[in-house]
Enzyme design. Sequence first.
Site, short mmCIF file in Angstrom:
data_model
loop_
_atom_site.label_atom_id
_atom_site.label_comp_id
_atom_site.label_asym_id
_atom_site.label_seq_id
_atom_site.Cartn_x
_atom_site.Cartn_y
_atom_site.Cartn_z
N ARG A 24 28.02 65.67 41.95
CA ARG A 24 28.38 64.60 43.11
C ARG A 24 28.03 63.08 42.54
O ARG A 24 27.97 62.29 43.35
CB ARG A 24 27.50 65.02 44.22
CG ARG A 24 28.15 66.09 44.90
CD ARG A 24 27.89 66.39 46.49
NE ARG A 24 28.25 67.55 46.73
CZ ARG A 24 27.62 68.67 46.75
NH1 ARG A 24 26.33 68.81 46.59
NH2 ARG A 24 28.15 69.81 47.40
N LYS A 74 36.93 51.04 38.83
CA LYS A 74 37.95 51.94 38.91
C LYS A 74 37.89 53.00 37.76
O LYS A 74 37.87 52.74 36.65
CB LYS A 74 39.23 51.05 38.76
CG LYS A 74 39.60 50.56 40.16
CD LYS A 74 41.07 49.76 40.03
CE LYS A 74 41.64 49.19 41.27
NZ LYS A 74 42.79 48.45 41.07
N GLU A 111 46.01 41.07 29.07
CA GLU A 111 45.17 41.31 30.11
C GLU A 111 44.25 40.09 30.34
O GLU A 111 44.04 39.39 31.46
CB GLU A 111 44.21 42.39 30.29
CG GLU A 111 44.84 43.70 30.39
CD GLU A 111 45.36 44.19 31.92
OE1 GLU A 111 45.15 43.40 32.80
OE2 GLU A 111 45.67 45.30 31.83
N LYS A 169 37.05 38.62 36.44
CA LYS A 169 36.93 40.03 37.11
C LYS A 169 35.72 40.24 38.03
O LYS A 169 35.86 40.91 39.15
CB LYS A 169 36.99 40.90 36.01
CG LYS A 169 36.91 42.30 36.56
CD LYS A 169 38.11 43.44 36.22
CE LYS A 169 38.21 44.39 36.98
NZ LYS A 169 39.06 45.60 36.37
N GLU A 197 39.39 46.95 46.64
CA GLU A 197 40.89 46.47 47.02
C GLU A 197 41.51 46.43 48.29
O GLU A 197 42.31 46.78 48.47
CB GLU A 197 41.69 47.26 45.71
CG GLU A 197 42.96 46.43 45.49
CD GLU A 197 43.74 46.92 44.44
OE1 GLU A 197 43.16 47.41 43.24
OE2 GLU A 197 44.99 47.41 44.61
N ARG A 247 41.34 42.18 45.36
CA ARG A 247 41.26 42.47 44.15
C ARG A 247 42.71 42.92 43.60
O ARG A 247 43.09 42.96 42.31
CB ARG A 247 40.48 43.85 44.09
CG ARG A 247 40.32 44.62 42.71
CD ARG A 247 39.18 45.30 42.66
NE ARG A 247 39.08 45.88 41.46
CZ ARG A 247 38.17 46.90 40.92
NH1 ARG A 247 36.97 46.92 41.68
NH2 ARG A 247 38.31 47.30 39.75
N ASN A 252 46.37 42.82 39.59
CA ASN A 252 47.41 43.71 39.59
C ASN A 252 48.74 43.00 39.26
O ASN A 252 49.87 43.21 38.91
CB ASN A 252 47.95 44.69 40.56
CG ASN A 252 46.85 45.67 40.76
OD1 ASN A 252 46.34 46.04 39.82
ND2 ASN A 252 46.75 46.10 41.88
N HIS A 296 51.61 44.14 37.25
CA HIS A 296 51.38 45.63 37.15
C HIS A 296 52.69 46.35 37.82
O HIS A 296 52.78 47.63 37.25
CB HIS A 296 50.15 45.98 37.41
CG HIS A 296 49.03 45.77 36.63
ND1 HIS A 296 48.74 44.43 35.88
CD2 HIS A 296 48.19 46.55 35.86
CE1 HIS A 296 47.76 44.56 35.28
NE2 HIS A 296 47.33 45.84 35.06
N HIS A 303 53.95 49.13 35.30
CA HIS A 303 53.87 50.45 35.82
C HIS A 303 55.44 51.15 35.73
O HIS A 303 55.70 52.43 35.08
CB HIS A 303 53.18 50.96 36.87
CG HIS A 303 51.60 50.75 36.80
ND1 HIS A 303 50.77 50.77 37.90
CD2 HIS A 303 50.99 50.35 35.78
CE1 HIS A 303 49.64 50.47 37.41
NE2 HIS A 303 49.50 50.39 36.18
N HIS A 330 50.16 49.59 27.34
CA HIS A 330 49.88 49.04 28.69
C HIS A 330 49.80 47.81 28.91
O HIS A 330 50.62 46.92 29.69
CB HIS A 330 48.28 49.90 29.49
CG HIS A 330 48.13 49.24 30.61
ND1 HIS A 330 48.84 49.50 31.95
CD2 HIS A 330 47.07 48.13 31.03
CE1 HIS A 330 48.39 48.79 32.91
NE2 HIS A 330 47.33 48.03 32.29
N1 GLY Z 1 42.33 46.87 36.73
C1 GLY Z 1 42.54 46.38 37.84
C2 GLY Z 1 41.45 46.61 38.60
O1 GLY Z 1 40.35 46.80 38.26
O2 GLY Z 1 41.38 46.13 39.90
#
Ligand code: GLY
Length: 376
Positions: free
Chosen positions: A122, A144, A186, A234, A244, A248, A252, A255, A259, A273
């Site tokens: 957990r 994430k 990035e 970040k 998010e 946040r 993206n 992105h 994607h 990527h």
């Molecule tokens: N890579 C995007 C984020 O961490 O929100």
Amino acid sequence: MLNIVPVNLGERSYEVRIGFGLIETAGAAILPLLRRKKVAIVTDHTVAALHLERLLAGLSAEGIEATHLSLPPGEGTKSWPHLSQTVEWLLEQKVERKDVVIAFGGGVIGDLVGFAASILRRGVRFVQIPTSLLAQVDSSVGGKTGINSPHGKNLVGAFHQPSLVLADVGVLDTLTPRDFLAGYGEVVKYGLLGDPLFFEWLEAEGPELARTDGDLTRRKAARLRAVTRSVEMKAGIVERDETEEGERALLNLGHTFCHALESATGYSDRLLHGEGVAIGCALAFELSQRLGLCAQEAPSRVRAHLKAMGMKTDLADIKGDLPDAAGLLQLMGQDKKVVDGKLRFILARGIGEAFVSGDVPGDAVLAVLNEALARR
Ligand code: GLY
């Protein structure tokens, strides 16, 4: 040269340490987190061959016992079978609730191991030691974690913050130029989404950053600054919007296009990527311009910088077949950034002025894609 960027999230706060030689000294950095002097490391074969010995020596210098699991490199590892392998291995190693797991590798290892740590007993703590530029500036920070599903990328996962991030900028010297530039996609993203002066600095220093020869002192200083500024941006965004709900999503930028392109190219070597992010950023600025949100100068400047860096900038740079515009738009429909069936895009009013838009007309996206496909 050590920079420390705090990520302030109450009881989930942690530090991102950015500098040189951090792998060799990892034992001393991790020791204060440990209840007993024992850790489990998960890495991949490439990183293990290049850097594992130094990490093991750094841990053992502090009397920390370490076991390790090495997985195949590549996106295919972010999968159910490797998640189950990792979790079962950690259980075999008798990792306890208060222990610490180390994710030692690029974005794939960080995401997979972070997710494994989030579900093991957990939730156990984990330390990120990112070894790719992409992982240092993006995926290792912010919690994430997850794996891919046959339904799409990153569709299974959890928010689970690391307890410490050690970004050893020296390891970037071992990246292939292609991997370095993919990670740079990035870095550019941060300038484009919220810091025009950083983008301006990248326009001047970017080529120096990417060089493998020349003035070492200048390159080291530039790389340290690029990673640190990216992580600061970040960290700030994650502190304000950890899960998010709003801001946040700016991370993206590029992105949604990316994607779809990654899905169209089968998450393969045809498109990394970060390469998709760079192309996606250029397309997002084109879309913004088409919607009358920013001047033509903005997408031209984005593309000019990516080109100056020798990066992929357009669909023409992706080898092999691609679906038509309608097919690509459909692939965007599978993206997590779809809310109530409406396409969510990150658009921009100019360099460094990105915002989230929840109702972008499909026609405008199709027009941008059709123009880009016609350039192939
Ligand atoms: N890579 C995007 C984020 O961490 O929100």
